[in-house]
Design a protein around this motif. Structure first.
Motif, short mmCIF file in Angstrom:
data_model
loop_
_atom_site.label_atom_id
_atom_site.label_comp_id
_atom_site.label_asym_id
_atom_site.label_seq_id
_atom_site.Cartn_x
_atom_site.Cartn_y
_atom_site.Cartn_z
N VAL A 264 9.83 7.31 3.63
CA VAL A 264 9.71 5.85 4.14
C VAL A 264 9.49 4.70 3.15
O VAL A 264 9.13 4.76 2.02
CB VAL A 264 8.09 6.09 4.95
N THR A 265 9.77 3.68 3.59
CA THR A 265 9.71 2.44 2.83
C THR A 265 9.16 1.24 3.55
O THR A 265 9.07 1.31 4.89
CB THR A 265 11.03 1.96 2.27
N ASN A 266 8.49 0.40 2.96
CA ASN A 266 7.92 -0.88 3.71
C ASN A 266 8.64 -2.11 3.61
O ASN A 266 8.18 -3.08 3.64
CB ASN A 266 6.48 -0.96 3.39
N ALA A 267 9.85 -2.02 2.76
CA ALA A 267 10.64 -3.12 2.55
C ALA A 267 12.01 -3.22 3.27
O ALA A 267 12.59 -2.01 2.98
CB ALA A 267 11.04 -3.36 1.07
N ALA A 268 12.34 -3.94 4.11
CA ALA A 268 13.55 -4.02 4.90
C ALA A 268 14.67 -4.00 4.15
O ALA A 268 15.95 -3.18 4.46
CB ALA A 268 13.55 -5.30 5.88
#
Ligand code: SF4
Ligand code: SF4
Length: 429
Positions: A264-268
């Motif tokens: 998972v990442t929170n940066a597009a």
């Protein structure tokens, strides 16, 4: 790097005929392109850029200053890819063209030195990143920044916009959390690995903590594997595909060492690059299959949460919120509904602006490298934002947050700009 790998990259890091020939020059993408709309020149449109690349491919044009200028002016927003009815893979094309420039064109000395330092050193060395971040924090917190702003010196030096675009550096960096495991709250519904990013660790550590909090409170066990590094997106977009490959191989080793439901990442921007690892390593016999396995596991945080479903929030966020699509979510990953659904689920009233899917001008480090064009693109975005009534802007990428905050400040507006995850965190805290 082995001679074979060097040879492979020289052959493959250029847009091939198969990619370029898909463009039928219909021009249907032109009005979706922010640089064409801003500069009004065919050479700064997707069709014009593909035409120039084809001429280079056919040996009719050189990789020179003009070619480089038009290629680096592209935001890489991929609005053209969404608009194109012929399925032109513009993202793959422009990344290869920039690598071709990097391998064949000698930039002026200052540009070469700055690029070598930033891409070659800072992004690869988290220790150096921390030292630089502490220096910037000193400048921001010691009163020096306020003094420089009030004195008008920044404007005189022509760096006022750059100064406005530097994010506040955090007191406590997120590096301290790397290597830890955060247990799920209540019944465990999943187990993910979180990629903390690079700049996020020093300027958005609160966002990373909010991400962990939202996941654990929704029953997800979060692992932040030790040894992880930058995803390589900035390198790949700037033409340093070999460096991006080095980072990709390292992350593949680390994130595939255990069995996670998702990465998972929170940066597009990071997410779209992580999902392209198989493209980056398609000619690497040792890593190609694992790169595809890795890419298939990557999820943007909004995509993952919408997929597993949110638990009822502890409180509602009763706000009128504009959602600005991050290009690397909407165009690169085709993720438009999940962030909107999440905002509605925590009680936000969604306010749509005209052209929400159009770039804000941030585009990685574009706003620093091409500040003038970036600011013109931002002007248009701020006009759209000003045309509606809302209390807040939410988006899914830290680069967009920095850019939109600069726009809000320039207009003298009092509107907070937050990441969707920050609002979710408020709802669960
Ligand atoms: S990626 Fe964006 S800026 Fe570049 S050509 Fe396509 S629409 Fe234009
Ligand atoms: S990129 Fe697509 S939409 Fe744009 S000119 Fe080529 S075929 Fe037409």
């Amino acid at each position: 790097m082995s001679d074979q790998i060097k040879l492979d990259s020289a052959i493959h890091d250029q847009p091939g005929f198969d990619l370029l020939a898909k463009c039928v020059h219909c021009g249907l993408c032109l009005n979706y392109c922010p640089t064409y709309r801003t500069l009004g020149m065919e050479m700064d449109s997707p069709r014009g850029r593909i035409y120039q690349m084809m001429r280079v491919h056919d040996g009719q044009a050189e990789i020179d200053e003009s070619f480089t200028t038009h290629l680096v002016r592209c935001l890489g927003c991929l609005a053209c890819e969404t608009a194109c009815p012929s399925g032109v893979q513009y993202g793959r094309i422009v990344e290869r063209a920039r690598a071709q420039i990097e391998n064949n064109y000698k930039r002026p000395l200052v540009a070469r030195t700055v690029r070598k330092f930033f891409y070659g050193k800072v992004l690869h060395n988290m220790g150096l990143l921390q030292v630089l971040a502490r220096l910037v924090r000193f400048y921001q917190r010691s009163g020096l920044q306020t003094l420089m702003r009030k004195s008008g010196l920044l404007r005189l030096m022509g760096v006022a916009d750059l100064d406005r675009l530097s994010p506040p550096i955090d007191r406590e960096f997120f590096f301290s959390e790397i290597g830890k495991v955060f247990p799920a709250v209540g019944e465990r519904r999943g187990k993910v690995a979180f990629l903390a990013g690079c700049i996020n660790n020093v300027a958005f550590s609160h966002l990373n903590r909010a991400t962990v909090n939202v996941l654990t409170r929704n029953g997800i066990e979060v692992h932040i594997p030790a040894g992880q590094g930058c995803c390589g997106a900035l390198d790949a977009h700037a033409g340093f595909r070999d460096d991006a490959r080095t980072m990709a191989r390292k992350n593949i080793e680390i994130f595939l060492a255990a069995d996670y439901d998702a990465i998972v990442t929170n940066a597009a921007g990071c997410g779209s690059n992580l999902k392209e690892y198989h493209d980056l390593l398609e000619h690497d016999a040792q890593y190609a299959a694992r790169a595809a396995q890795f890419a298939a596991k990557v999820r943007d945080i909004s995509e993952y949460l919408a997929q597993v479903g949110l638990r009822p929030p502890l409180k509602k966020i009763a706000q009128q919120v504009i959602y600005q699509d991050a290009c690397h979510l909407a165009h690169a990953q085709k993720i438009k509904n999940p962030p909107r659904e999440l905002l509605k689920a925590i009680g936000c009233e969604l306010i749509e602006i005209p052209h929400a899917e159009q770039c804000c001008g941030s585009a990685g480090v574009y706003n620093v490298a091409q500040t003038e064009i970036s600011m013109k693109v931002l002007e248009g975005k701020m006009d759209d934002i000003s045309s509606v009534t809302a209390g807040m802007i939410a988006t899914g990428n830290v680069g967009c947050m920095i850019q939109l905050r600069a726009g809000v400040e320039m207009r003298g507006m009092k509107m907070p700009v937050k990441h969707v995850v920050e609002l979710l965190d408020e709802a669960y805290s």
